[in-house]
Design a protein around this motif. Structure first.
Motif, PDB file in Angstrom:
ATOM      1  N   LEU A   1       0.838  -1.192   0.000  1.00 34.20           N
ATOM      2  CA  LEU A   1       0.000   0.000   0.000  1.00 34.20           C
ATOM      3  C   LEU A   1       0.869   1.235   0.000  1.00 34.20           C
ATOM      4  O   LEU A   1       1.822   1.325   0.775  1.00 34.20           O
ATOM      5  CB  LEU A   1      -0.917  -0.001   1.233  1.00 34.20           C
ATOM      6  N   LYS A   2       0.555   2.187  -0.883  1.00 41.98           N
ATOM      7  CA  LYS A   2       1.287   3.445  -0.913  1.00 41.98           C
ATOM      8  C   LYS A   2       0.564   4.465  -0.043  1.00 41.98           C
ATOM      9  O   LYS A   2      -0.581   4.840  -0.306  1.00 41.98           O
ATOM     10  CB  LYS A   2       1.418   3.962  -2.345  1.00 41.98           C
ATOM     11  N   ALA A   3       1.223   4.924   0.989  1.00 44.20           N
ATOM     12  CA  ALA A   3       0.635   5.895   1.919  1.00 44.20           C
ATOM     13  C   ALA A   3       1.730   6.394   2.844  1.00 44.20           C
ATOM     14  O   ALA A   3       2.811   5.807   2.929  1.00 44.20           O
ATOM     15  CB  ALA A   3      -0.500   5.264   2.728  1.00 44.20           C
ATOM     16  N   ASN A   4       1.441   7.517   3.501  1.00 45.18           N
ATOM     17  CA  ASN A   4       2.373   7.976   4.530  1.00 45.18           C
ATOM     18  C   ASN A   4       1.852   7.554   5.898  1.00 45.18           C
ATOM     19  O   ASN A   4       0.746   7.030   6.035  1.00 45.18           O
ATOM     20  CB  ASN A   4       2.590   9.492   4.455  1.00 45.18           C
ATOM     21  N   LEU A   5       2.650   7.781   6.910  1.00 42.74           N
ATOM     22  CA  LEU A   5       2.348   7.270   8.238  1.00 42.74           C
ATOM     23  C   LEU A   5       1.023   7.810   8.777  1.00 42.74           C
ATOM     24  O   LEU A   5       0.253   7.074   9.397  1.00 42.74           O
ATOM     25  CB  LEU A   5       3.501   7.627   9.196  1.00 42.74           C
ATOM     26  N   LEU A   6       0.741   9.085   8.535  1.00 41.02           N
ATOM     27  CA  LEU A   6      -0.458   9.703   9.096  1.00 41.02           C
ATOM     28  C   LEU A   6      -1.740   9.213   8.441  1.00 41.02           C
ATOM     29  O   LEU A   6      -2.830   9.407   8.993  1.00 41.02           O
ATOM     30  CB  LEU A   6      -0.358  11.225   8.970  1.00 41.02           C
ATOM     31  N   GLU A   7      -1.625   8.589   7.284  1.00 41.30           N
ATOM     32  CA  GLU A   7      -2.820   8.105   6.581  1.00 41.30           C
ATOM     33  C   GLU A   7      -3.229   6.696   7.014  1.00 41.30           C
ATOM     34  O   GLU A   7      -4.280   6.197   6.607  1.00 41.30           O
ATOM     35  CB  GLU A   7      -2.575   8.112   5.062  1.00 41.30           C
ATOM     36  N   LEU A   8      -2.431   6.042   7.837  1.00 40.42           N
ATOM     37  CA  LEU A   8      -2.712   4.687   8.284  1.00 40.42           C
ATOM     38  C   LEU A   8      -3.422   4.703   9.639  1.00 40.42           C
ATOM     39  O   LEU A   8      -3.299   5.663  10.403  1.00 40.42           O
ATOM     40  CB  LEU A   8      -1.412   3.890   8.405  1.00 40.42           C
ATOM     41  N   PRO A   9      -4.186   3.651   9.956  1.00 43.85           N
ATOM     42  CA  PRO A   9      -4.801   3.569  11.291  1.00 43.85           C
ATOM     43  C   PRO A   9      -3.719   3.541  12.367  1.00 43.85           C
ATOM     44  O   PRO A   9      -2.757   2.783  12.283  1.00 43.85           O
ATOM     45  CB  PRO A   9      -5.574   2.241  11.231  1.00 43.85           C
ATOM     46  N   ARG A  10      -3.863   4.370  13.370  1.00 42.61           N
ATOM     47  CA  ARG A  10      -2.817   4.531  14.372  1.00 42.61           C
ATOM     48  C   ARG A  10      -2.524   3.243  15.116  1.00 42.61           C
ATOM     49  O   ARG A  10      -1.367   2.960  15.449  1.00 42.61           O
ATOM     50  CB  ARG A  10      -3.219   5.618  15.371  1.00 42.61           C
ATOM     51  N   ASP A  11      -3.546   2.460  15.400  1.00 41.46           N
ATOM     52  CA  ASP A  11      -3.344   1.247  16.186  1.00 41.46           C
ATOM     53  C   ASP A  11      -2.942   0.048  15.335  1.00 41.46           C
ATOM     54  O   ASP A  11      -2.833  -1.069  15.850  1.00 41.46           O
ATOM     55  CB  ASP A  11      -4.615   0.912  16.966  1.00 41.46           C
ATOM     56  N   LYS A  12      -2.726   0.267  14.030  1.00 40.24           N
ATOM     57  CA  LYS A  12      -2.369  -0.841  13.146  1.00 40.24           C
ATOM     58  C   LYS A  12      -0.963  -0.688  12.563  1.00 40.24           C
ATOM     59  O   LYS A  12      -0.604  -1.409  11.625  1.00 40.24           O
ATOM     60  CB  LYS A  12      -3.381  -0.944  11.996  1.00 40.24           C
ATOM     61  N   VAL A  13      -0.183   0.238  13.116  1.00 37.83           N
ATOM     62  CA  VAL A  13       1.177   0.457  12.628  1.00 37.83           C
ATOM     63  C   VAL A  13       2.146  -0.236  13.576  1.00 37.83           C
ATOM     64  O   VAL A  13       2.050  -0.086  14.808  1.00 37.83           O
ATOM     65  CB  VAL A  13       1.504   1.959  12.530  1.00 37.83           C
ATOM     66  N   ARG A  14       3.080  -0.969  13.007  1.00 38.41           N
ATOM     67  CA  ARG A  14       4.050  -1.704  13.812  1.00 38.41           C
ATOM     68  C   ARG A  14       5.458  -1.404  13.307  1.00 38.41           C
ATOM     69  O   ARG A  14       5.693  -1.416  12.084  1.00 38.41           O
ATOM     70  CB  ARG A  14       3.780  -3.205  13.763  1.00 38.41           C
ATOM     71  N   SER A  15       6.367  -1.143  14.234  1.00 41.13           N
ATOM     72  CA  SER A  15       7.761  -0.896  13.854  1.00 41.13           C
ATOM     73  C   SER A  15       8.543  -2.194  13.957  1.00 41.13           C
ATOM     74  O   SER A  15       8.134  -3.133  14.639  1.00 41.13           O
ATOM     75  CB  SER A  15       8.381   0.165  14.761  1.00 41.13           C
ATOM     76  N   ARG A  16       9.665  -2.217  13.286  1.00 42.13           N
ATOM     77  CA  ARG A  16      10.527  -3.390  13.349  1.00 42.13           C
ATOM     78  C   ARG A  16      11.288  -3.425  14.670  1.00 42.13           C
ATOM     79  O   ARG A  16      11.346  -2.432  15.407  1.00 42.13           O
ATOM     80  CB  ARG A  16      11.518  -3.387  12.187  1.00 42.13           C
ATOM     81  N   SER A  17      11.905  -4.553  14.971  1.00 43.75           N
ATOM     82  CA  SER A  17      12.680  -4.693  16.198  1.00 43.75           C
ATOM     83  C   SER A  17      14.027  -3.992  16.065  1.00 43.75           C
ATOM     84  O   SER A  17      14.494  -3.687  14.961  1.00 43.75           O
ATOM     85  CB  SER A  17      12.900  -6.172  16.519  1.00 43.75           C
ATOM     86  N   LEU A  18      14.633  -3.731  17.197  1.00 42.23           N
ATOM     87  CA  LEU A  18      15.942  -3.086  17.220  1.00 42.23           C
ATOM     88  C   LEU A  18      17.000  -4.036  16.661  1.00 42.23           C
ATOM     89  O   LEU A  18      16.925  -5.254  16.874  1.00 42.23           O
ATOM     90  CB  LEU A  18      16.281  -2.699  18.658  1.00 42.23           C
TER      91      LEU A  18
END
Length: 418
Positions: A366-383
């Motif tokens: 999906l092409k989108a920026n961070l603010l266009e995604l559902p806030r509770d559905k964004v996950r970052s990678r591990s360190l």
């Protein structure tokens, strides 16, 4: 006096109507509260004096009201004037204020234990021998065997001196006072000496008859070397603190007081204070094993899945870093995945319905920026290992080799390694 209070209250109310600056508004509110308190105390005094019909005394000329008369208040601080009036509990207002300020420094049983302090094995062992064991087994310290009651922790900033003191508060069941120089210094003449005296009196006069530990952080701000050019008030503060430090040894039995102090600049301490510390412990920079342990402590969620070789590489890269420097390194590293989220324009949905960033468009992305995604559905990678190494490159050490040389010289002359 009542007329003056009422006149002042009306002027303050007029100012309050038009003042908008937050600092000025806070000052106006403080003045309003002070006037109300003085008016209440004055009215109580007048009522009690008027009830004493057997005494032919003019209330306005009575000695009991002199603290509120303009000619007697001149040259005295507001706290001293209020302190001359004894409250119904038998405690003066200024004594009550001192007691409350001291009680605010009492630390409840903390969550930091010696096991959570990386390295510093000798320092921890010394503190256990000096404070914890005498409190738990007082019957063992009789005759010539006496506990160390005045201990100085010194070393570079960020090496864990305050954390060691917090660990002591966790390990013991005694009252622990955590005091800074700001708690003991006052702008009113003579108040600082009274605060110091009240602090030690409070520690020795507790009703539970238990031992107490007083921890004073940044002790060098109070106990710098004396000289002929310093102000008289500063000299009086040092004299009172020296007197109380000497008095620590005179307390025996259940009311034993331990004095624990910390400083980043031990060479600035007056020689009289250095001599009065029975034990001077150098809290040095973390060694190789301690640095690895500290990095693992800051990796609370165990995101770093590294090999032993990689941990050793991180230990080599952080040689000379303090504990706070390592905390800053890990904080910097944890933000790397967040920065990738902000810069990503393509996202892939996982099987559990979360969006993760991808470097380039893939099938089903999906092409989108961070603010266009559902806030509770964004996950970052591990360190990752590279995140930490990059953070080390951007976070330098704060303790220079010249500083270490000065600490080593002081240790050779006055202290012991911890």
């Amino acid at each position: 006096m009542l007329k003056n209070i009422e006149k002042g209250s009306s002027l303050i109310a007029e100012i309050d109507r038009y003042e908008t600056d937050p600092i000025c508004v806070a000052a106006v509110q403080a003045l309003k509260t002070t006037l109300l308190n003085h008016k209440e105390i004055l009215m109580r005094k007048l009522d009690r004096l008027n009830q004493q019909s057997s005494m032919d005394v003019n209330p306005i000329e009575s000695d009991e009201l002199r603290p509120f008369l303009c000619e007697d208040v001149a040259g005295k601080t507001p706290s001293e004037s209020a302190g001359d009036v004894v409250m119904e509990t038998g405690e003066s207002q200024i004594d009550r204020d001192r007691r409350l300020s001291i009680e605010q420094t009492i630390v409840k049983k903390g969550e930091v234990s010696f096991d959570e302090v990386a390295g510093l094995d000798e320092a921890k062992q010394t503190l256990k021998e000096a404070i914890i064991v005498p409190i738990q087994f007082p019957h063992l310290f009789t005759g010539g065997r006496k506990p160390w009651k005045r201990i100085l922790l010194y070393g570079p900033p960020g090496t864990g001196k305050t954390r060691l003191a917090r660990a002591v508060a966790t390990e013991i069941r005694s009252c622990f006072y955590s005091v800074s120089s700001a708690d003991l210094l006052s702008s009113w003449f003579g108040e600082s000496e009274k605060l110091i005296k009240a602090l030690f009196a409070h520690a020795t006069g507790r009703p539970d008859d238990h031992s107490s530990v007083i921890f004073i952080d940044e002790i060098d701000s109070i106990c710098r070397q004396r000289n002929s050019r310093e102000e008289e008030s500063t000299r009086r503060i040092k004299t009172e603190l020296l007197k109380q430090m000497e008095g620590v040894d005179s307390h025996q039995g259940g009311d034993t007081v331990f004095l624990l102090c910390a400083t980043n600049c031990p060479w600035e301490l007056d020689s009289a204070f250095i001599r009065r510390f029975q034990k001077r412990i150098y809290v040095s920079l973390p060694n190789r094993e301690a640095r690895i342990q500290l990095l693992k402590i800051h990796d609370k969620n165990n995101e770093l899945n590294l090999t032993e070789k990689q941990w050793n590489q991180l230990a080599d890269l952080t040689d000379g870093y303090s504990g706070s420097d390592l905390a800053n390194v890990m904080m910097q590293a944890f933000f790397s995945p967040i920065r990738e989220l902000q810069a990503s324009n393509y996202w892939q949905m996982t099987l559990d319905g979360y969006f993760i960033p991808v470097d380039q468009p893939l099938e089903g992305s999906l092409k989108a920026n961070l603010l266009e995604l559902p806030r509770d559905k964004v996950r970052s990678r591990s360190l990752s290992f590279s995140d930490v190494t990059e953070a080390i490159q951007h976070t330098g050490k704060t303790v220079s080799s010249e500083d270490i040389l000065r600490f080593n010289e002081f240790t050779d002359k006055f202290g012991v390694n911890g």
